[in-house]
Design a protein around this motif. Sequence first.
Motif, PDB file in Angstrom:
ATOM      1  N   ASP A 141      12.544  42.994  36.092  1.00 46.99           N
ATOM      2  CA  ASP A 141      11.770  41.889  36.163  1.00 46.99           C
ATOM      3  C   ASP A 141      11.336  41.587  34.834  1.00 46.99           C
ATOM      4  OD1 ASP A 141      10.898  39.455  37.162  1.00 46.99           O
ATOM      5  OD2 ASP A 141       9.053  40.368  38.123  1.00 46.99           O
ATOM      6  N   GLY A 142      11.298  40.281  34.493  1.00 48.16           N
ATOM      7  CA  GLY A 142      10.553  39.967  33.184  1.00 48.16           C
ATOM      8  C   GLY A 142      11.103  38.574  32.875  1.00 48.16           C
ATOM      9  N   PRO A 143      10.250  37.919  31.833  1.00 48.65           N
ATOM     10  CA  PRO A 143       9.359  38.735  30.978  1.00 48.65           C
ATOM     11  C   PRO A 143       7.846  39.016  31.647  1.00 48.65           C
ATOM     12  CG  PRO A 143       9.260  36.420  30.536  1.00 48.65           C
ATOM     13  CD  PRO A 143      10.257  36.601  31.492  1.00 48.65           C
ATOM     14  N   LEU A 144       7.689  40.372  31.651  1.00 45.18           N
ATOM     15  CA  LEU A 144       6.133  40.690  31.748  1.00 45.18           C
ATOM     16  C   LEU A 144       5.372  41.341  30.623  1.00 45.18           C
ATOM     17  CD1 LEU A 144       7.193  42.840  34.894  1.00 45.18           C
ATOM     18  CD2 LEU A 144       5.987  40.702  35.000  1.00 45.18           C
ATOM     19  N   ALA A 145       4.147  40.973  30.660  1.00 45.71           N
ATOM     20  CA  ALA A 145       3.156  41.658  29.573  1.00 45.71           C
ATOM     21  C   ALA A 145       2.876  42.776  30.178  1.00 45.71           C
ATOM     22  CB  ALA A 145       1.860  40.573  29.470  1.00 45.71           C
ATOM     23  N   PHE A 146       2.704  43.784  29.028  1.00 45.67           N
ATOM     24  CA  PHE A 146       2.273  45.334  29.415  1.00 45.67           C
ATOM     25  C   PHE A 146       1.268  45.344  30.508  1.00 45.67           C
ATOM     26  CE2 PHE A 146      -0.320  49.136  28.599  1.00 45.67           C
ATOM     27  CZ  PHE A 146       0.711  50.176  28.673  1.00 45.67           C
ATOM     28  N   ASP A 147       0.197  44.484  30.635  1.00 46.24           N
ATOM     29  CA  ASP A 147      -0.943  44.800  31.530  1.00 46.24           C
ATOM     30  C   ASP A 147      -0.242  44.558  32.930  1.00 46.24           C
ATOM     31  OD1 ASP A 147      -0.599  41.921  31.064  1.00 46.24           O
ATOM     32  OD2 ASP A 147      -2.654  41.636  31.530  1.00 46.24           O
ATOM     33  N   ASN A 148       0.529  43.487  33.160  1.00 44.05           N
ATOM     34  CA  ASN A 148       0.901  43.379  34.697  1.00 44.05           C
ATOM     35  C   ASN A 148       2.251  43.928  34.990  1.00 44.05           C
ATOM     36  OD1 ASN A 148       2.944  41.312  33.330  1.00 44.05           O
ATOM     37  ND2 ASN A 148       0.886  39.962  32.895  1.00 44.05           N
ATOM     38  N   ALA A 149       2.773  44.583  33.801  1.00 45.79           N
ATOM     39  CA  ALA A 149       3.703  45.487  34.066  1.00 45.79           C
ATOM     40  C   ALA A 149       3.355  46.897  34.734  1.00 45.79           C
ATOM     41  CB  ALA A 149       4.666  45.878  32.848  1.00 45.79           C
ATOM     42  N   ILE A 150       2.336  47.238  34.374  1.00 46.57           N
ATOM     43  CA  ILE A 150       1.957  48.694  34.887  1.00 46.57           C
ATOM     44  C   ILE A 150       0.489  48.614  35.821  1.00 46.57           C
ATOM     45  CG2 ILE A 150       2.797  49.808  32.818  1.00 46.57           C
ATOM     46  CD1 ILE A 150      -0.077  50.281  32.173  1.00 46.57           C
ATOM     47  N   SER A 151      -0.218  47.677  35.785  1.00 45.73           N
ATOM     48  CA  SER A 151      -1.170  47.391  36.753  1.00 45.73           C
ATOM     49  C   SER A 151      -1.257  46.496  37.729  1.00 45.73           C
ATOM     50  CB  SER A 151      -2.494  46.707  35.750  1.00 45.73           C
ATOM     51  OG  SER A 151      -3.712  46.514  36.572  1.00 45.73           O
ATOM     52  N   LEU A 152      -1.200  46.706  39.131  1.00 50.57           N
ATOM     53  CA  LEU A 152      -1.299  45.985  40.276  1.00 50.57           C
ATOM     54  C   LEU A 152      -2.323  44.746  40.173  1.00 50.57           C
ATOM     55  CD1 LEU A 152      -0.309  48.761  42.952  1.00 50.57           C
ATOM     56  CD2 LEU A 152       1.262  46.609  42.344  1.00 50.57           C
ATOM     57  N   GLU A 153      -3.430  45.463  39.865  1.00 48.15           N
ATOM     58  CA  GLU A 153      -4.598  44.421  39.801  1.00 48.15           C
ATOM     59  C   GLU A 153      -4.319  43.038  38.842  1.00 48.15           C
ATOM     60  OE1 GLU A 153      -8.527  42.918  40.565  1.00 48.15           O
ATOM     61  OE2 GLU A 153      -7.015  44.014  41.470  1.00 48.15           O
ATOM     62  N   ALA A 154      -3.762  43.619  37.479  1.00 44.17           N
ATOM     63  CA  ALA A 154      -3.572  42.662  36.493  1.00 44.17           C
ATOM     64  C   ALA A 154      -2.401  41.720  37.091  1.00 44.17           C
ATOM     65  CB  ALA A 154      -2.954  43.467  35.360  1.00 44.17           C
ATOM     66  N   ALA A 155      -1.334  42.175  37.699  1.00 40.54           N
ATOM     67  CA  ALA A 155      -0.293  41.449  38.329  1.00 40.54           C
ATOM     68  C   ALA A 155      -1.100  40.396  39.422  1.00 40.54           C
ATOM     69  CB  ALA A 155       0.771  42.361  38.984  1.00 40.54           C
ATOM     70  N   ARG A 156      -2.067  40.819  40.181  1.00 37.50           N
ATOM     71  CA  ARG A 156      -2.552  40.419  41.266  1.00 37.50           C
ATOM     72  C   ARG A 156      -3.333  39.089  40.783  1.00 37.50           C
ATOM     73  NH1 ARG A 156      -7.013  39.267  43.397  1.00 37.50           N
ATOM     74  NH2 ARG A 156      -8.144  40.698  42.098  1.00 37.50           N
ATOM     75  N   ILE A 157      -4.234  39.440  39.663  1.00 33.31           N
ATOM     76  CA  ILE A 157      -4.988  38.649  38.837  1.00 33.31           C
ATOM     77  C   ILE A 157      -4.052  37.199  38.162  1.00 33.31           C
ATOM     78  CG2 ILE A 157      -6.403  37.871  37.117  1.00 33.31           C
ATOM     79  CD1 ILE A 157      -7.697  40.675  37.665  1.00 33.31           C
ATOM     80  N   LYS A 158      -2.966  37.524  37.807  1.00 37.02           N
ATOM     81  CA  LYS A 158      -1.945  36.515  37.404  1.00 37.02           C
ATOM     82  C   LYS A 158      -1.350  35.816  38.339  1.00 37.02           C
ATOM     83  CE  LYS A 158      -2.733  37.010  32.782  1.00 37.02           C
ATOM     84  NZ  LYS A 158      -1.760  37.382  31.964  1.00 37.02           N
ATOM     85  N   GLY A 159      -1.342  36.324  39.566  1.00 35.66           N
ATOM     86  CA  GLY A 159      -0.618  35.822  40.616  1.00 35.66           C
ATOM     87  C   GLY A 159       0.924  35.929  40.474  1.00 35.66           C
ATOM     88  N   ILE A 160       1.371  37.087  40.082  1.00 33.30           N
ATOM     89  CA  ILE A 160       2.751  37.626  39.998  1.00 33.30           C
ATOM     90  C   ILE A 160       3.198  38.359  41.197  1.00 33.30           C
ATOM     91  CG2 ILE A 160       4.403  38.775  38.517  1.00 33.30           C
ATOM     92  CD1 ILE A 160       2.483  38.479  36.143  1.00 33.30           C
ATOM     93  N   LYS A 161       4.239  37.861  41.788  1.00 32.08           N
ATOM     94  CA  LYS A 161       4.730  38.338  43.147  1.00 32.08           C
ATOM     95  C   LYS A 161       6.060  38.932  42.639  1.00 32.08           C
ATOM     96  CE  LYS A 161       2.230  35.423  46.247  1.00 32.08           C
ATOM     97  NZ  LYS A 161       2.167  34.445  47.308  1.00 32.08           N
ATOM     98  N   SER A 162       6.142  40.387  42.396  1.00 32.29           N
ATOM     99  CA  SER A 162       7.446  40.780  41.994  1.00 32.29           C
ATOM    100  C   SER A 162       7.627  42.340  42.411  1.00 32.29           C
ATOM    101  CB  SER A 162       7.248  40.861  40.519  1.00 32.29           C
ATOM    102  OG  SER A 162       8.296  41.856  40.022  1.00 32.29           O
ATOM    103  N   PRO A 163       8.645  42.905  42.852  1.00 33.59           N
ATOM    104  CA  PRO A 163       8.748  44.289  43.278  1.00 33.59           C
ATOM    105  C   PRO A 163       8.680  45.322  42.024  1.00 33.59           C
ATOM    106  CG  PRO A 163      11.047  43.479  42.765  1.00 33.59           C
ATOM    107  CD  PRO A 163      10.026  42.089  42.774  1.00 33.59           C
ATOM    108  N   VAL A 164       8.555  44.643  40.843  1.00 33.70           N
ATOM    109  CA  VAL A 164       8.462  45.356  39.554  1.00 33.70           C
ATOM    110  C   VAL A 164       7.013  45.417  38.761  1.00 33.70           C
ATOM    111  CG1 VAL A 164       9.061  45.957  37.269  1.00 33.70           C
ATOM    112  CG2 VAL A 164      10.777  45.212  38.930  1.00 33.70           C
ATOM    113  N   ALA A 165       6.337  44.335  38.858  1.00 32.59           N
ATOM    114  CA  ALA A 165       5.034  43.908  38.322  1.00 32.59           C
ATOM    115  C   ALA A 165       3.894  44.986  38.982  1.00 32.59           C
ATOM    116  CB  ALA A 165       4.476  42.480  38.786  1.00 32.59           C
ATOM    117  N   GLY A 166       3.235  45.437  38.164  1.00 31.94           N
ATOM    118  CA  GLY A 166       2.054  46.370  38.280  1.00 31.94           C
ATOM    119  C   GLY A 166       2.805  47.797  38.662  1.00 31.94           C
ATOM    120  N   GLN A 167       3.942  48.169  38.860  1.00 37.65           N
ATOM    121  CA  GLN A 167       4.399  49.432  39.067  1.00 37.65           C
ATOM    122  C   GLN A 167       5.705  49.693  38.524  1.00 37.65           C
ATOM    123  OE1 GLN A 167       5.185  49.415  43.627  1.00 37.65           O
ATOM    124  NE2 GLN A 167       5.473  47.237  43.419  1.00 37.65           N
ATOM    125  N   ALA A 168       5.666  49.399  37.281  1.00 35.22           N
ATOM    126  CA  ALA A 168       7.260  49.355  36.489  1.00 35.22           C
ATOM    127  C   ALA A 168       7.263  51.097  36.129  1.00 35.22           C
ATOM    128  CB  ALA A 168       7.102  48.677  35.356  1.00 35.22           C
TER     129      ALA A 168
END
Length: 320
Positions: A222-249
């Motif tokens: 998945d991409g593009p992803l910023a570093f925060d929402n690539a490794i932080s589930l909370e950051a991905a949730r705040i940004k509203g990103i729904k992805s099997p990769v975001a937050g758990q890369a």
Amino acid sequence: MTKKATVSHIHGHEKYERLIAAASRLLPLSAAVAHPCDETSLRGAMEAAEQRLLVPILVGPRQRIVGLAEASGIDISHTEVVDVPHSVAAAERAVELVREGKAELVMKGSLHSDELLGAVTRREGGLRTGRRISHVFIMDVPTHVQTLFITDAAVNIAPDLMAKRDIIQNAIDLYVALGLGVPKVAILSAVETVTPSIPSTIEAAALCKMAERGQITGGVLDGPLAFDNAISLEAARIKGIKSPVAGQAQILVVPDLEAGNMLAKNLTFLSGADAAGIVLGARVPVILTSRADNVRTRMASCAVASLLAHSRRTQEPIRA
């Protein structure tokens, strides 16, 4: 307080301990160590041998290596030394040992990385394959639950789209070979939306489409992803990103070498991470250590290379 901090530090680096333990259970493979002419590189090779991670073949000026071993109290009495006059010749001879079937790994000594990689990537007499040569940092970050693979932060300065395709495939193949499963791959940029003024976002989208069409296999991209929402589930949730990769890369693909190098060094010096390094895409794994590496990092680099080489032998993942 001191005792608690020590326990936390040991627990934080258990990822490397698993890699080292897995590799030490396997038959140690021969490794051509190019120009181990300072104490750090010579000791690192011999300590890896003590851990049964490899069988070193020391390639460099014999008198200098023997003198260094004696001065440093390092026993090389049972280790083969291949005498060559200087670092460039050591790199070339290390590559030749692989081509002759006498070594299954290459390890960097005290020579410059460019000297070693120049011999590895030479069109005539090198170790090239059809795949682009690339580097992966295997990061053990004490504060992060997952082992992070960062690529490419050491070889390809400004890779184009097709080079990034190979960089990603190399990293996926390594992850799978270590028995870690199917990796989640985040293609990083400054933002998580495709933005024409930021070329890396367009390349990220194209790479994801290439994965959908089978041009990249073995991972979930998945991409593009910023570093925060690539490794932080909370950051991905705040940004509203729904992805099997975001937050758990697990694999982080950087836009260029500068971004990757800064990311890896930030994790090392601000988060206490260790950064084992390996070069992929050649006929054999290349262990690319740094003078700043501690013993654990050097052992982890050797362990990863050994596990990968064994996986290629058996055509099966080696469970780490």
